[in-house]
Design a protein around this motif. Structure first.
Motif, short mmCIF file in Angstrom:
data_model
loop_
_atom_site.label_atom_id
_atom_site.label_comp_id
_atom_site.label_asym_id
_atom_site.label_seq_id
_atom_site.Cartn_x
_atom_site.Cartn_y
_atom_site.Cartn_z
N ALA A 11 0.83 -1.22 0.00
CA ALA A 11 0.00 0.00 0.00
C ALA A 11 0.86 1.26 0.00
CB ALA A 11 -0.92 -0.01 1.22
N ARG A 84 -11.50 6.56 -2.99
CA ARG A 84 -10.33 6.93 -2.15
C ARG A 84 -10.75 7.25 -0.72
NH1 ARG A 84 -6.44 4.73 -4.95
NH2 ARG A 84 -7.14 4.85 -7.09
N SER A 93 -9.37 -4.65 1.67
CA SER A 93 -8.58 -5.88 1.80
C SER A 93 -9.48 -7.08 2.10
CB SER A 93 -7.52 -5.74 2.89
OG SER A 93 -6.53 -4.84 2.46
O1 CDP Z 1 -3.00 2.68 -3.67
P1 CDP Z 1 -2.92 1.64 -2.60
O2 CDP Z 1 -1.60 0.94 -2.61
O3 CDP Z 1 -3.31 2.14 -1.25
O4 CDP Z 1 -4.00 0.54 -2.89
P2 CDP Z 1 -4.59 0.02 -4.25
O5 CDP Z 1 -3.49 -0.35 -5.19
O6 CDP Z 1 -5.61 0.98 -4.73
O7 CDP Z 1 -5.28 -1.34 -3.78
C1 CDP Z 1 -6.30 -1.35 -2.82
C2 CDP Z 1 -6.49 -2.77 -2.29
O8 CDP Z 1 -7.00 -3.61 -3.33
C3 CDP Z 1 -5.26 -3.48 -1.76
O9 CDP Z 1 -4.99 -3.17 -0.42
C4 CDP Z 1 -5.62 -4.95 -1.96
O10 CDP Z 1 -6.39 -5.43 -0.90
C5 CDP Z 1 -6.49 -4.93 -3.19
N1 CDP Z 1 -5.79 -5.32 -4.42
C6 CDP Z 1 -5.61 -6.65 -4.69
O11 CDP Z 1 -5.94 -7.49 -3.87
N2 CDP Z 1 -5.05 -7.05 -5.88
C7 CDP Z 1 -4.66 -6.16 -6.79
N3 CDP Z 1 -4.16 -6.57 -7.96
C8 CDP Z 1 -4.81 -4.77 -6.53
C9 CDP Z 1 -5.37 -4.38 -5.32
#
Ligand code: CDP
Length: 218
Positions: A11, A84, A93
């Motif tokens: 994250a 967001r 999650s």
């Molecule tokens: O930007 P940030 O790193 O906070 O989070 P994000 O990339 O927007 O992803 C949000 C959430 O979606 C993550 O904490 C994962 O739980 C989930 N995710 C996932 O499981 N698999 C992915 N390919 C992308 C996101």
């Protein structure tokens, strides 16, 4: 055949910002898979389903989810801002841990990633969505630096948040994402680890462009 770049990492490691900037500079497609899990989480919250119950997510297969140039649309509605919100951060999650939800979104993501030059960012891109990627990068940064970045994101979008709470949320999400059974956050064996703790956005982009060029020259 286009060039396929997979960017994974924890994250707030900068995946989305870096991928979006790279895509703009190179004129490539970008798919932010996290925004899709966030969109499903938002809709689940709006529908007031029992978030803990996997069988209540059957609505996902009927959603029309599209990501294009930094905007995420669900059934034609732009939800880029709502996804967001802290309430989405807190629940995404859990939602992304369900195999049936992942199956639907991974199918969508594989299809979207099958055309031309593309950058796909997420948690399972190098391992599940694009194991055949030409280049895989695993982006990391110290937890304090990631907290600072996410805190500034909130402040810049006019939200009042507590720094310690932001740090705690990131750590909880990292733990859940890394320990879940289905497609956990894990570095693919052939991914290159890039620590951006001391790198600016421009320096990170420069480093990745160099890796792309090296790969193309092989
Ligand atoms: O930007 P940030 O790193 O906070 O989070 P994000 O990339 O927007 O992803 C949000 C959430 O979606 C993550 O904490 C994962 O739980 C989930 N995710 C996932 O499981 N698999 C992915 N390919 C992308 C996101």
């Amino acid at each position: 055949m286009g060039f396929k770049l997979a960017i994974d990492g924890p994250a707030a490691s900068g995946k989305s910002t870096i991928s979006a900037r790279l895509a703009k500079e190179l004129g490539w497609e970008h798919i932010d898979t996290g925004s899709m899990y966030r969109a499903v989480t938002l809709i689940a919250l709006e529908k007031k389903i029992n978030l803990e119950n996997e069988s209540e997510y059957s609505f996902v297969k009927d959603l029309d989810i599209k990501y294009h140039k930094g905007r995420i649309l669900v059934d034609g509605r732009d939800v880029s801002k709502e996804i967001r919100e802290p309430i989405v951060n807190e629940n995404v999650s859990l939602v992304s841990s369900f195999p049936s939800v992942r199956r639907e979104l991974v199918t969508l993501q594989k299809k979207a990633a099958s055309v031309g030059n593309v950058i796909v960012d997420g948690r399972d891109i190098g391992t599940v969505v694009m194991p055949e990627a030409d280049l895989k990068i695993f982006l990391i940064a110290s937890v304090d630096e990631r907290t600072r970045r996410r805190y500034l994101d909130f402040i810049n979008s006019g939200k009042v948040v507590d720094l310690n709470k932001v740090k705690e949320d990131l750590q909880i999400r990292d733990k859940k994402d890394s320990t879940r059974k289905e497609s956990p956050l894990i570095k693919a064996d052939d991914a290159i680890l890039l620590d951006t703790s001391d790198l600016s956005i421009d320096e990170t982009i420069e480093a990745i462009i160099k890796l792309i060029n090296d790969k193309r020259g092989e």
